[in-house]
Write an enzyme that holds these catalytic residues in place. Structure first.
Site, PDB file in Angstrom:
ATOM      1  N   LYS A 143       0.045  80.721  42.670  1.00  0.00           N
ATOM      2  CA  LYS A 143       1.143  79.749  42.701  1.00  0.00           C
ATOM      3  C   LYS A 143       0.982  78.727  41.570  1.00  0.00           C
ATOM      4  CE  LYS A 143       2.944  80.851  46.861  1.00  0.00           C
ATOM      5  NZ  LYS A 143       4.353  81.203  47.102  1.00  0.00           N
ATOM      6  N   LYS A 255      12.469  89.057  51.354  1.00  0.00           N
ATOM      7  CA  LYS A 255      11.728  88.668  52.549  1.00  0.00           C
ATOM      8  C   LYS A 255      12.507  89.226  53.735  1.00  0.00           C
ATOM      9  CE  LYS A 255       9.433  84.401  51.008  1.00  0.00           C
ATOM     10  NZ  LYS A 255       8.772  85.003  49.905  1.00  0.00           N
TER      11      LYS A 255
HETATM   12 MG    MG Z   1       8.064  83.269  46.012  1.00  0.00          MG
END
Ligand code: MG
Length: 324
Positions: A143, A255
């Site tokens: 990240k 997702k």
């Molecule tokens: Mg992402």
């Protein structure tokens, strides 16, 4: 009218193995609801409601209220007509109902999947790589967008030196960069891709810019060689359709557990060829298996899914504690 299903539901909560630090903030616990349908032949099938409100889904409170007002019963027609404002409930009830059909038909052939390891955010990733002898996957994700660009880019270069040869690396900014910063990152990633000395393969940068800067995301995708993946912008089949209509040239992160009835997503994918990577919302084994079933058919070949390689069911310790 078709025979209704009996519905039972059970809320759950478990701590994430590593608290997640992203441009959205800190996330330490996963909460959701497991539902179970029983049909008129006494067969059962489970589903999972795993909300992600900062992706625009219903909240846990709204999902709980929906389950309570069912009073223990739901018809197939009602599952089909569940509103798009309850996408995680749609997923749970749709996948549970799909599970009954699966019990009858196990003949489909699927591709094998590779998995992705999420590294700790920031400098912690470097400390982590010092400590662990091997990684669990050839594909890892890190990240960014949490610290200043020069700081993170310095860590990134150290990260490249520490990763095992032939690692596939994905970066995820979670929409946390501005346009200047996004260009700085993509320029560095493009240089890295052209560096013949390295065997680290940069796969893509996920959501460098916030959702509302879609036209800038398109122009970045056309300017730089490094692929850009959209995640936060693809939280529903309607958004997927919209991006497809605009001919998004990059990768779509799906997702599955927050995108409504999985049968609708499956049907959409049969007629819309896209570069799809299926990704986790830190669900339990129930939703995980159902999303991976879609991934086995539709994930971009040779790319890992955005799921860790295996999980011990996070609900097991809770169940054991309840029994004792
Ligand atoms: Mg992402």
């Amino acid at each position: 009218m078709s025979a209704p299903y009996q519905v039972q539901f059970q809320p759950y909560q478990f701590p994430l193995t590593f608290p997640l630090v992203t441009a959205h903030g800190h996330w330490t616990h996963r909460q959701g609801i497991i539902i179970q349908l029983t049909n008129d032949q006494g067969q059962t099938s489970s589903g999972e409601i795993a909300p992600l409100p900062w992706f625009g889904t219903e909240t846990l409170a709204q999902a709980t209220e929906f389950c309570q007002q069912l009073n223990g019963w739901i018809t197939p027609e009602k599952i089909q007509d569940l509103g798009d404002y309850l996408p995680c409930c749609q997923f749970a009830f749709g996948s549970a109902e799909w599970g009954f059909a699966d019990q009858a038909d196990q003949t489909d052939k699927f591709q094998d999947l590779n998995y992705c390891q999420l590294l700790p955010t920031g400098k912690t990733a470097l400390d982590y790589l010092e400590k662990v002898p091997t990684l669990s996957c050839q594909t890892v994700k890190w990240k960014i967008g949490v610290q200043k660009v020069p700081t993170e880019q310095a860590w990134f270069l150290q990260l490249l030196a520490k990763l095992p040869p032939n690692t596939h690396l994905r970066l995820d900014a979670n929409g946390g960069l501005n346009l200047t910063e996004a260009k700085q990152w993509l320029a560095l990633l493009d240089r890295q891709r052209q560096d013949s000395q390295t065997t680290i393969h940069i796969e893509y940068l996920e959501h460098p810019l916030p959702l509302h800067q879609l036209s800038d995301l398109f122009s970045l995708a056309q300017t730089f060689q490094t692929q850009i993946a959209l995640d936060e912008s693809v939280a529903s089949v309607a958004q997927l359709q919209s991006l497809y209509d605009q001919q998004w040239p990059g990768i779509y992160i799906l997702k599955g557990a927050i995108m409504g009835d999985p049968r609708r997503l499956h049907h959409w994918l049969t007629t819309h060829p896209i570069k799809a990577i299926f990704s986790s919302v830190f669900e339990t084994a129930i939703a995980r298996q159902q999303v991976l079933k879609l991934a086995q058919r539709w994930n971009l070949p040779y790319y890992a899914v955005g799921f860790s390689p295996s999980i011990t069911n996070p609900l097991e310790p809770i169940k054991k504690a309840t029994k004792n």
